[in-house]
Write a protein that holds these residues in place. Structure first.
Motif, short mmCIF file in Angstrom:
data_model
loop_
_atom_site.label_atom_id
_atom_site.label_comp_id
_atom_site.label_asym_id
_atom_site.label_seq_id
_atom_site.Cartn_x
_atom_site.Cartn_y
_atom_site.Cartn_z
N LEU A 245 9.94 3.28 -4.35
CA LEU A 245 8.94 3.16 -5.61
C LEU A 245 8.03 2.42 -5.02
O LEU A 245 6.80 2.75 -5.54
CB LEU A 245 9.95 2.06 -6.48
CG LEU A 245 10.70 2.89 -7.94
CD1 LEU A 245 11.27 2.30 -8.20
CD2 LEU A 245 9.93 3.21 -8.71
N THR A 246 8.40 1.52 -3.78
CA THR A 246 7.26 0.84 -3.18
C THR A 246 6.02 1.18 -2.07
O THR A 246 4.81 0.94 -1.88
CB THR A 246 7.70 -0.25 -2.71
OG1 THR A 246 8.99 0.10 -2.11
CG2 THR A 246 8.26 -1.36 -4.25
N GLY A 247 7.11 2.12 -1.30
CA GLY A 247 6.68 3.20 -0.40
C GLY A 247 6.02 4.41 -0.24
O GLY A 247 4.28 4.87 0.27
N MET A 248 5.92 4.95 -1.74
CA MET A 248 5.25 6.29 -2.36
C MET A 248 5.09 6.73 -3.58
O MET A 248 3.61 7.58 -3.87
CB MET A 248 6.43 7.88 -1.84
CG MET A 248 6.33 7.62 0.35
SD MET A 248 7.71 9.06 0.03
CE MET A 248 6.51 10.67 -0.43
N LEU A 249 5.61 5.32 -4.00
CA LEU A 249 4.71 5.71 -6.26
C LEU A 249 4.23 5.05 -6.81
O LEU A 249 4.23 4.43 -7.46
CB LEU A 249 6.66 6.21 -6.37
CG LEU A 249 7.49 7.41 -6.52
CD1 LEU A 249 8.45 7.60 -6.89
CD2 LEU A 249 6.09 8.50 -6.15
N ASP A 250 4.15 4.16 -5.66
CA ASP A 250 2.46 2.84 -5.79
C ASP A 250 3.31 1.77 -6.75
O ASP A 250 2.75 0.89 -7.31
CB ASP A 250 1.68 3.94 -6.54
CG ASP A 250 1.10 4.99 -5.68
OD1 ASP A 250 1.30 5.01 -4.67
OD2 ASP A 250 -0.12 5.44 -6.05
N LEU A 251 4.28 1.79 -6.87
CA LEU A 251 5.07 0.33 -7.43
C LEU A 251 4.57 -1.17 -6.67
O LEU A 251 5.35 -0.94 -6.15
CB LEU A 251 6.42 0.64 -7.34
CG LEU A 251 6.67 -1.18 -8.79
CD1 LEU A 251 7.13 -0.67 -10.08
CD2 LEU A 251 8.69 -0.88 -8.20
N PRO A 252 3.95 -1.58 -7.32
CA PRO A 252 3.36 -2.63 -7.04
C PRO A 252 4.54 -3.89 -6.48
O PRO A 252 5.76 -3.73 -7.44
CB PRO A 252 3.01 -3.86 -7.70
CG PRO A 252 2.11 -2.41 -8.42
CD PRO A 252 3.46 -1.64 -8.71
#
Length: 947
Positions: A245-252
């Motif tokens: 989520l945070t590394g590739m899917l742009d979840l802040p």
């Protein structure tokens, strides 16, 4: 539409799209039945005569080569911990085939595929030593291939050619891509270390040991974007989810930290419970340099029940594909198939992949006409251990992926310590999926550095494994060292990647106080735009659902339109005749007719309808016959699709003998297409037992956890009719227990927050209005229908066209139509379902028409407080009010109704409602016919006792 017009339509159907082997292998009706697109058929050229002769002359070499293809995986170096029990594979020894001289040359033409497919440029001589070296490099390396079990010669040749014709130099990755891999790995490791430092008591289910999952997905996203895939739907469990989520899917990261600190992930203003951090979602658009357009990647919310999300992901993928296909067809683009622009990616754990039955159910759907999505890529993040259970106790097969061989899916095993090989394996997997539109498995063999979670002590049960794990460098560190040694990356540059990401995470943590909850969360966007929250002031909860009589007659006649020259079964002539008579006379509408009228009228309004389940085309009780089968050719037509000139279509998805995966699939469809009426019909009501996980974790709670509305309808045939303990009950009590229906009296306003609607209609008209209400509301709620069995053809239960007409709608409570003077009634019996008709018949027999009233409660949840109060208050002289049910006291609606009914009685200042019916029982109904008959008579008699 006239018969002539229907016949013309049929003749114009795309018969040319029929598969060559269709007549031999399957019934060839799917191209006429909406919802199916025939996949493209691929073949590779056969061996030339010279190649066939060479294969005969060099038969020992052919056997040796095929053995390496078949058994090479058993000797491959695919375990990063080197703990797999690998025996010497005798089949890989060339001497076993009489090949003793390493320097002897052999003609490999037609045996090893080093040239383009179909090319035969004559003999190609290789020494045995080169043959062995080449094939062992391909099949006994850090990627192991299993494809020789495929019954398709084309697929086997495709793999052999792809793998054997590519030189080692061609498989090398550019330096910029290697730096990208390093960045993904290093940032993932920094992220896990940061969380461990700042939140040491957090169960984060980190990716340490399995970091290669990220470059695997990166390669998959990039490859798909290059060939025009526009949307990727992902179902995955908890392991590594936060890293993705945070590394590739742009979840802040600030959104994640806000959630970890106790905040909500949902936008303000919504009454919802939310979910845990390992179920968070994102849906970004990712732009890859090699692609002309971005690819949208949607990670779906998941429950803690492993693998349950995957059929939901399949259903959402299917619905998105067919919404796109309809749009393209309207634009004149017909050369588009499932999988062209939307792809499903399923992530699994090794223990759940082999242990959870829904995996096999989902695989079984993969190539079925009304369930295929054009191939899924399955990535198994294989930790070689379940929670604490080793593979030796978790499965009976060599590999966790062996279950996929039930559909002959190829399997690629890859060593997670080597990210470049991981990317190579994923790229091969995507090429296969994109070429053949079938499922393929990538078995990514990794390890867990900290056990099941970061608070666990895995050495309790796996001391040897964890001694080895704790003594080794991490995957990112090993890869980083390699790039530095090869001068691809400097030590300073590598440290800058780590330091920069650590600084970024620290800034995101500092930004938590200013974080706006739900700023990354999308609600009612895309296809949901224009709908509203059920609790909003704009919500239309009780719309009129009636239809003009002329329209109903048109639909009714279309529903039994038989094409000219199409020979239906003789017994169906009566079915057609009765429906046409009902349309002309306006009376005698049975349940199947009302259903067809609901379907067809919605189709005329542009709404698609999909009904899925076992035998839904005909109907379990031979009542529906929404599809007709030619008795000579076995060709099939769906009359509503052929005879109605409209954009809405009816898809009849006769399913495999699966409940959990099929129900999850339909629920996924409901997430994607709010403008469709999606229905899952159980063959019998209690068949939902096999899908209870989907009902508990998605249908009843999806809106509360994730703000995900669903308009899915569950048709569950219900009613005690002597069938015995099973097939009698749809377990109404379980469905009602899952609702958050308020206990206290209200005028209907609180009904907006009820999570799902549970109904028990007693007339075809009520059923008609329920189905249409699902779509005519400007919000969506799951609907549970305790459907009829014996009432399907009961004349007393028939409806008229007027009851379906304009201005009419569903009534949650039906007063007794036989009572002319409510003031003369001494007893009111509240009842639901088919029991009502037995009671009316008995009342006539006893000549008590004016003494006792039978009031039907049609909607069980939300509980109809105000309608019941209004009806009961009319019976001013009634000395007692009873609740009567045929189900045992501990089952059925009573436990749900008792406190709510009595809240109504308190308002009326009347005595409490008394129960009448079967006593408590461990089964819904007895299997002894005489006992059932006695019990059923006692239930009916109880309504009149004392009168």
């Amino acid at each position: 539409m006239s018969n002539t017009r229907v016949s013309s339509y049929l003749l114009a159907a795309p018969r040319t799209r029929r598969p060559t082997l269709c007549i031999k292998l399957r019934r060839c009706y799917y191209d006429y039945s909406y919802g199916y697109r025939e996949p493209r058929m691929f073949t590779l050229p056969d061996y030339t005569p010279a190649q066939l002769e060479n294969r005969t002359v060099n038969a020992p070499l052919l056997r040796y080569v095929d053995s390496l293809r078949t058994h090479g995986h058993r000797a491959a170096r695919i375990d990063p911990l080197d703990l797999l029990q690998r025996e010497e594979v005798a089949a890989l020894n060339p001497q076993r085939y009489g090949l003793d001289d390493p320097s002897r040359t052999y003609d490999i033409n037609g045996i090893i595929w080093t040239r383009p497919v179909g090319e035969d440029a004559g003999p190609e001589l290789w020494p045995l030593e080169k043959i062995t070296r080449h094939l062992r490099d391909v099949y006994v390396g850090r990627v192991a291939y299993e494809y020789m079990h495929s019954p398709s010669k084309t697929e086997r040749l495709w793999f052999s050619h792809l793998l054997e014709s590519e030189e080692a130099e061609a498989r090398k990755i550019e330096d910029e891509q290697r730096k990208r891999i390093h960045s993904l790995l290093a940032k993932s490791e920094v992220f896990d270390q940061f969380l461990q430092l700042k939140f040491p008591n957090l169960k984060r289910y980190g990716l340490e040991g399995g970091e290669s999952m990220l470059p695997a997905l990166d390669a998959l996203f990039s490859s798909s974007a290059q060939v025009g895939v526009e949307h990727i739907i992902i179902g995955m469990p908890h392991r590594g989810r936060l890293n993705l989520l945070t590394g590739m899917l742009d979840l802040p990261p600030s959104a994640l930290f806000h959630k970890i600190k106790g905040g909500s992930e949902l936008p303000e203003g919504y009454s919802a419970a939310g979910d845990v951090i390992s179920h968070l979602t994102a849906s970004p658009s990712l732009q890859y340099a090699s692609a002309s357009k971005p690819v949208k990647v949607s990670l779906l919310p998941n429950p803690s029940h492993l693998e349950a999300i995957n059929p939901v992901a399949l259903g959402k993928t299917r619905a998105k594909q067919f919404a796109l296909l309809k749009t393209l067809e309207r634009a004149g683009e017909t050369d588009c198939r499932p999988g062209d622009r939307v792809m499903c990616v399923q992530l699994h754990g090794d223990a759940s992949f082999t242990g959870q039955g829904v995996v096999m159910e989902g695989l079984g759907l993969s190539n079925l006409p009304h369930y295929t999505v054009g191939g899924s890529v399955h990535l198994v993040v294989n930790n070689s251990i379940g929670y604490t259970t080793p593979a030796s106790s978790a499965r009976s097969s060599l590999y966790c992926s062996d279950v996929a061989k039930m559909i002959n899916a190829p399997v690629l095993h890859v060593n997670g310590d080597y990210p470049e090989d991981v990317q190579r394996a994923v790229e091969v997997a995507f090429k296969y999926r994109n070429y053949f539109r079938k499922d393929i498995i990538v078995d990514l063999i990794v390890y867990r550095r900290w056990g099941h979670n970061e608070l666990d002590e895995p050495a309790f049960t796996q001391p040897v494994m964890y001694e080895k794990i704790r003594s080794r460098r991490s995957v990112p560190a090993l890869y980083e060292e390699r790039l530095i040694d090869e001068n691809v990356l400097t030590k300073d540059a590598a440290e800058a990647v780590r330091a920069g990401h650590k600084e970024f995470l620290a800034s995101e943590l500092a930004a938590v106080p200013a974080h706006t909850p739900g700023s990354h969360f999308s609600v009612l966007e895309g296809r949901w735009k224009g709908l509203t929250s059920p609790a909003s002031r704009e919500a239309v909860r009780d719309p009129e659902t009636g239809v003009e009589k002329a329209t109903l007659q048109t639909v009714g006649k279309a529903s039994v339109a038989v094409p000219e020259g199409f020979e239906i079964h003789p017994r169906l002539q009566r079915h057609v005749k009765n429906r046409l008579q009902a349309m002309d006379g306006g009376h005698g509408l049975d349940w199947a007719t009302a259903e067809a009228l609901a379907f067809g009228s919605l189709m005329l309004e542009g709404c698609d309808v999909r009904i899925s389940g076992q035998d839904v085309g005909r109907g379990t009780f031979s009542q529906r016959h929404a599809m007709l089968v030619d008795q000579k050719t076995e060709g099939v037509v769906v009359p509503l699709n052929l005879a109605l000139e409209c954009s809405g279509r009816l898809e009849l998805a006769n399913s495999s003998l699966s409940e959990m995966a099929v129900l999850g699939f339909e629920y996924g469809i409901s997430w994607e297409k709010p403008d469709m009426l999606p229905i899952w019909e159980a063959q019998f009501g209690d068949f939902f037992n096999g899908a209870q996980v989907i009902i508990d974790t998605f249908i009843s709670s999806g809106e509360t956890k994730w703000l995900k509305q669903s308009g899915l309808v569950l048709l569950l045939p219900h009613g005690l009719d002597g069938a015995g303990p099973e097939h009698s009950s749809s377990r109404i009590e379980r469905m009602l227990q899952l609702t958050n229906d308020p206990y206290t009296f209200h005028d209907g306003t609180d009904a907006a927050t009820v999570n799902m609607h549970v109904t028990f209609p007693t007339t075809p008209a009520q059923y008609f209005h329920l189905l249409r209400r699902q779509v005519k509301r400007n919000f969506r709620k799951p609907l549970i229908v305790a459907g009829p069995k014996g009432l399907l053809r009961l004349p007393a239960a028939a409806s008229s066209l007027d009851e379906l007409g304009a201005g009419r709608k569903f009534q949650p409570v039906l007063d007794d139509p036989a009572i002319a003077d409510p003031g003369s009634v001494s007893r009111v019996v509240l009842v639901s379902g088919k029991l009502y008709y037995d009671l009316v018949k008995e009342r006539q027999k006893r000549e008590l028409d004016g003494e006792v009233a039978f009031v039907r409660v049609e909607e069980l949840s939300p509980f109809p407080f105000r309608p019941l109060l209004d009806v009961i208050s009319r019976y001013t002289r009634a000395s007692d009010v009873l609740w009567l049910q045929e189900e045992p006291r501990n089952q059925g609606a009573w436990t749900h109704f008792e406190p709510r009914l009595n809240a109504v009685m308190e308002r009326l200042e009347r005595p409490r409602v008394a129960f009448r019916g079967r006593k408590e029982d461990a089964v819904p109904a007895p299997g002894i016919a005489s006992l059932y008959a006695a019990q059923q008579k006692a239930v009916v008699d109880a309504a009149f006792e004392g009168l």
